[in-house]
Design an enzyme around this catalytic site. Structure first.
Site, PDB file in Angstrom:
ATOM      1  N   GLU A 177       0.857  -1.172   0.000  1.00  0.00           N
ATOM      2  CA  GLU A 177       0.000   0.000   0.000  1.00  0.00           C
ATOM      3  C   GLU A 177       0.903   1.235   0.000  1.00  0.00           C
ATOM      4  O   GLU A 177       1.667   1.448   0.940  1.00  0.00           O
ATOM      5  CB  GLU A 177      -0.885  -0.034   1.252  1.00  0.00           C
ATOM      6  CG  GLU A 177      -2.034   0.936   1.217  1.00  0.00           C
ATOM      7  CD  GLU A 177      -2.831   0.935   2.526  1.00  0.00           C
ATOM      8  OE1 GLU A 177      -3.389   1.979   2.851  1.00  0.00           O
ATOM      9  OE2 GLU A 177      -2.884  -0.107   3.223  1.00  0.00           O
ATOM     10  N   ASP A 212      -5.937   9.303   9.902  1.00  0.00           N
ATOM     11  CA  ASP A 212      -4.643   8.861  10.390  1.00  0.00           C
ATOM     12  C   ASP A 212      -4.269   9.466  11.725  1.00  0.00           C
ATOM     13  O   ASP A 212      -4.512  10.641  11.987  1.00  0.00           O
ATOM     14  CB  ASP A 212      -3.568   9.190   9.356  1.00  0.00           C
ATOM     15  CG  ASP A 212      -3.681   8.281   8.151  1.00  0.00           C
ATOM     16  OD1 ASP A 212      -3.620   7.062   8.340  1.00  0.00           O
ATOM     17  OD2 ASP A 212      -3.867   8.788   7.020  1.00  0.00           O
TER      18      ASP A 212
END
Ligand SMILES: Cc1ncc(COP(=O)(O)O)c(C=O)c1O
Lengths: 394, 258
Positions: B47, B58
């Site tokens: 990824e 995040d």
């Protein structure tokens, strides 16, 4: 019962799909989609529920002090060569328009069985309003605020803590409003089952831009009636400052179907509409300050409440339709306007609505002889220390 | 079926648990070596994050990784052009936030991905309700759009998002943002089980995987794991590509033992 939509409805009416032309939407992580849908569903139900509306209207009247007055500024009107009316949102409890939205959302949180509110704040006005509503209704409250803003708006940090809220500093990025929104969203992703995100402007994912506008519609509705009572006619121009755009959308909503010109005023260092580049951040498509690669840029404004690189999607739509226009003013013009209103009318405005006045003052020739309604979205107490530092001894 | 999905299905069907480590594009000078090290350590795909200024899904580690990459002058174009020369045989999946492809233009972004040998895309702030324009831009390009499933997605939502997902379904282990966690909670098995009832797409779990133990625990009820923050912390602390690879090799052994 269905009613036939009118032209005005199609501009500032219902928003069934969350879209304002090509703007708006619900760009949130999967974890938050259900919560946004729940907020929409519950808000629509509450808005159609007389008991809920009665409770909110009661709080707006007996707790927040609505209706807010309309003030005709004699001396300043003379000085500028126009007729200036102020919608006095500065006189609401907690000192700004923010309380209208917050009381609605706090009652909604209660209705949804959520015991905790999170909010972002720039100038601290939305944080103070949220902390106030949380204290009133016995809800827990966490407010995220950029570290830079905590420094320049210390008084409001203290007020929030006094009201029982926890203030958490956002230490990333520009450490201002945009970063506080990021932190509030991150909190919400983790706490969505117990927490309502009490977003403070007419921005974010659907249904917030719609819901926040409806909760501030009271500003425009009252002002229109007050103008009619005073003058027997609508004003020629309606103006307000635009950060995320909540006070502006509230007052515009009362006049969108009138002949009045609608003018939003942005800070020169945060003129998202002025620059006119579309982007996606914080849940919706709108105009956004960003670089060529799509990285969000930091706004720069003397006013913490307008120091935001985006703008609510409905403003982007109104700009594109040409129904409202957007001007920008510099920090220096704002400081002049801040002092001008203080000296001529005995009203110390917040730095945010001083932006709208700065535009009126600059555009006085274009506005000569016209009746201008300005949304005075907040009072200046919170800004006095900062302005004193900039201006030095008067 | 896309290249990514075909590759992952084959490996999954052979009885192998899938391991997909993450790297923030441009985090260090030698970030391409990090990808090579992942392949050598037995990764099944990588990824690749195109860093964004405001990554709301995040936690602090990946925010710091994004900031470091952006400070180094990383842009979507530098990430995609550097990937062009990369000599690995495992599929690459880009992960970024909506404004990055939106600003470039969805169609242009898809083309650039294809030219860079990317076979999948993860855009966490584009739920299926907002996906039409993106899907139209992808058209029949060989780029699988991977959808995220949340522990609190309703069964109805799971069915819809799974139907739109290609390559695999990304199961989120937690309510919350990315970041290391000491344990895998009960949501993992529950979500993996619910998704597996709906689809035979590979179901790969991510968020909070930080050790061989947590990797094994999340891989057991699913088809594999995605690991991000733990490796980005290692790189932020000055760890080398080889050290990142060694950590991934430990994870490989742990999930192979499941
Ligand atoms: C007094 C006042 N006016 C305006 C704003 C800007 O917000 P909005 O554009 O949503 O009205 C703020 C925000 O803090 C404020 O405190």
């Amino acid at each position: 019962m269905t009613t036939t939509p009118t032209a005005a409805d199609s501009i500032m009416g219902d928003v069934p799909d969350g879209r304002f032309g090509r703007f708006g939407g619900q760009f949130v992580p999967e974890t938050l989609v259900g919560a946004c849908q729940e907020v929409e569903h519950e808000f629509r139900a509450a808005w159609a529920d007389e008991a809920f509306r009665g409770r909110l209207d009661g709080l707006l009247r007996d707790y927040a002090g609505r209706p807010s007055p309309l003030t005709l500024c004699d001396r300043l009107s003379d000085e500028l060569g126009l007729r200036l009316l102020l919608k006095r949102e500065d006189l609401n409890h907690t000192g700004s328009h923010k309380i209208n939205n917050v009381l609605g959302q706090a009652l909604l949180a209660q209705r949804m069985g959520k015991k905790r509110l999170v909010a972002e704040t720039g100038a601290g006005q939305h944080g103070v309003a949220t902390a106030t509503a949380a204290a009133l209704l016995g809800l827990d409250c966490v407010v995220y605020m950029g570290a830079v803003d905590m420094e320049r708006q210390k008084l409001n940090v203290f007020r929030m803590r006094l009201l029982g809220a926890e203030v958490r500093s956002a230490e990333t990025g520009s450490r201002t409003l945009k970063d506080a929104v990021n932190e509030a969203m991150r909190d919400w992703v983790a706490t969505v089952e117990s927490t309502h995100y009490c977003l403070g402007s007419a921005m974010g994912p659907h249904p917030y831009p719609f819901m926040v506008r409806e909760l501030h519609r009271v500003i425009g509705t009252e002002a229109r009636e007050q103008c009619l009572a005073l003058d027997g006619r609508d004003p020629d121009v309606v103006t307000a400052c635009v950060g995320g755009g909540s006070n502006a959308i509230g007052i515009f909503s009362g006049f969108v179907d009138s002949d009045a010109d609608l003018v939003g005023v942005e800070p020169a260092g945060g003129a998202a509409v002025g620059r006119g580049v579309a982007g996606i951040v914080h849940g919706s498509t709108s105009f956004l300050l960003q670089d060529d690669h799509g990285q969000v840029q930091e706004a720069q404004s003397i006013s913490a409440g307008l120091d935001y690189p985006g703008v609510g999607p409905e403003h982007a739509h109104l700009a594109e339709l040409g129904r409202a226009r957007y001007e920008s003013v510099t920090d220096a013009e704002v400081l002049d306007a801040f002092q001008l209103l203080s000296r001529t009318e005995g009203i110390i405005p917040a730095l945010e609505p001083a932006h709208a006045l700065a535009w009126v003052s600059r555009a006085r020739e274009e506005l000569a002889g016209k009746t201008v309604l300005l949304n005075l979205s907040g009072r200046g107490d919170k800004d006095v220390a900062q302005v004193a530092e900039i201006l030095g001894e008067l | 079926m896309g290249t990514l999905e075909k590759h992952l299905r084959e490996r999954r069907d052979s009885g192998r648990k899938l391991l997909m480590p993450y790297v923030t594009g441009g985090i260090t000078d030698d970030w391409l070596d990090v990808i090579r090290a992942y392949e050598d350590a037995g990764a099944d795909g990588v990824e690749v994050n195109i860093p964004f200024s405001d990554p709301v899904m995040d936690g602090p580690t990946i925010q710091a990784a994004s900031d470091q990459a952006l400070r180094r002058g990383t842009t979507p174009r530098t990430v995609l052009s550097e990937l062009r020369g990369l000599d690995v045989s495992i599929p690459l999946i880009v992960m970024t936030y909506a404004n990055i492809p939106f600003r470039m233009g969805y169609r242009r972004f898809v083309e650039e991905c294809i030219q860079s040998g990317v076979h999948g895309a993860i855009i966490p702030d584009v739920p299926y309700e907002e996906m039409d324009a993106w899907e139209e831009a992808v058209g029949d390009a060989d780029l699988d759009t991977v959808m995220l499933a949340s522990p609190i997605s309703s069964d109805e939502r799971l069915a819809k998002l799974t139907a739109r997902s290609r390559g695999f379904v990304y199961g989120v282990n937690v309510l919350g943002v990315t970041g290391e966690r000491s344990e895998v909670g009960t949501w993992t098995a529950d979500l993996a089980g619910r998704v597996k009832q709906i689809t035979d797409l590979p179901v790969v779990m991510g968020f909070g995987i930080s050790s061989p133990e947590t990797a094994a625990a999340a891989a057991a009820p699913s088809d594999g794991v995605i690991v991000a923050s733990a490796i980005m912390r290692l790189l932020l602390d000055g760890g080398s590509a080889l050290e990142a690879g060694a950590f991934v090799a430990d994870l490989r052994r742990a999930i192979d033992g499941v």
